[in-house]
Design a protein around this motif. Structure first.
Motif, short mmCIF file in Angstrom:
data_model
loop_
_atom_site.label_atom_id
_atom_site.label_comp_id
_atom_site.label_asym_id
_atom_site.label_seq_id
_atom_site.Cartn_x
_atom_site.Cartn_y
_atom_site.Cartn_z
N SER A 109 0.83 -1.21 0.00
CA SER A 109 0.00 0.00 0.00
C SER A 109 0.86 1.26 0.00
O SER A 109 0.62 2.20 -0.76
CB SER A 109 -0.92 -0.01 1.23
N ARG A 129 2.43 1.87 -3.39
CA ARG A 129 1.45 2.41 -4.34
C ARG A 129 1.18 3.89 -4.07
O ARG A 129 1.15 4.71 -4.99
CB ARG A 129 0.13 1.64 -4.26
N GLN A 130 0.97 4.23 -2.79
CA GLN A 130 0.67 5.62 -2.43
C GLN A 130 1.84 6.54 -2.77
O GLN A 130 1.63 7.66 -3.26
CB GLN A 130 0.34 5.72 -0.94
N ASP A 148 2.06 7.03 -6.54
CA ASP A 148 1.03 7.98 -6.98
C ASP A 148 1.48 9.43 -6.77
O ASP A 148 1.01 10.33 -7.46
CB ASP A 148 -0.29 7.76 -6.24
N LYS A 149 2.38 9.65 -5.84
CA LYS A 149 2.91 10.98 -5.56
C LYS A 149 4.23 11.24 -6.29
O LYS A 149 4.89 12.25 -6.07
CB LYS A 149 3.13 11.15 -4.05
N SER A 183 8.79 0.03 -6.47
CA SER A 183 9.10 1.08 -7.43
C SER A 183 10.59 1.39 -7.51
O SER A 183 11.07 1.86 -8.53
CB SER A 183 8.32 2.35 -7.09
#
Length: 142
Positions: free
Chosen positions: A92, A95-96, A99-100, A127
Motif C-alpha cells: 500500500s 502504491r501511495q 502515486d505521488k 518502485s
C-alpha cells in the motif's frame, strides 16, 4: 503485553550520512549530510500487525509538506521479522508513494525478511530497488 505496547509505535529515524564515512545517523542527533530529494529512514523494530499502520501513517506524514522528495530509502537492518499485515502495508505504501511520484527503495534487508518479501508480490511491484548497503543506496540515488 509491555513488548506489544512498546513495539506498536517504534522509533523511526530520519538519517543522514556522516561525511567521510559510510555511516548513517539520526539527523536530530548528529551533523550529517542529507539531500532534499531523498528521504532516508531507519526503522528500529520488526514490522508486524501491531505497528504496520503506525509505520505507514508516520512515513506518509513525513513527506506531507516535502514536495521535493523523489526517493525514500528504508534502512532495514533492525527489521528481523515481517508478517503478512506489514507486507500488505508495504504494498500500500509503495502504491501511495508512486502515486505521488516517489520511489521506494530498501537497504540492508536481512535474509529471512528478504525471503518473505520475495515470496509475496511486493518485489514485483517495488518502485525502487533493494540495495546491499544504505551507503550504496544513498550514493546511487544522489
Amino acid at each position: 503485553m509491555l513488548h506489544l505496547s512498546q513495539s506498536s509505535e517504534p522509533h523511526i529515524a530520519e538519517v543522514g550520512l556522516i561525511e567521510g564515512t559510510e555511516h548513517f545517523r539520526n539527523i536530530q542527533r548528529h551533523d550529517v549530510k542529507t539531500l532534499p530529494h531523498l528521504l532516508s529512514l531507519r526503522l528500529d523494530e520488526s514490522m508486524f500487525f501491531a505497528n504496520s499502520a503506525f509505520l505507514e501513517e508516520t512515513i506518509l506524514n513525513m513527506i506531507q509538506n516535502r514536495a521535493e522528495i523523489e526517493h525514500i530509502i528504508i534502512q532495514c537492518n533492525s527489521i528481523s521479522e515481517i508478517d503478512f499485515s506489514a507486507l500488505e502495508m508495504l504494498e500500500s505504501l509503495n502504491r501511495q508513494l508512486l502515486d505521488k511520484g516517489i520511489k521506494l527503495s530498501l537497504s540492508e534487508v536481512k535474509g529471512p525478511v528478504m525471503d518473505q518479501l520475495k515470496a509475496s508480490d511486493f518485489m514485483t511491484h517495488l518502485s525502487g530497488k533493494v540495495y546491499l548497503s544504505h551507503y550504496q543506496a544513498f550514493e546511487a540515488l544522489s
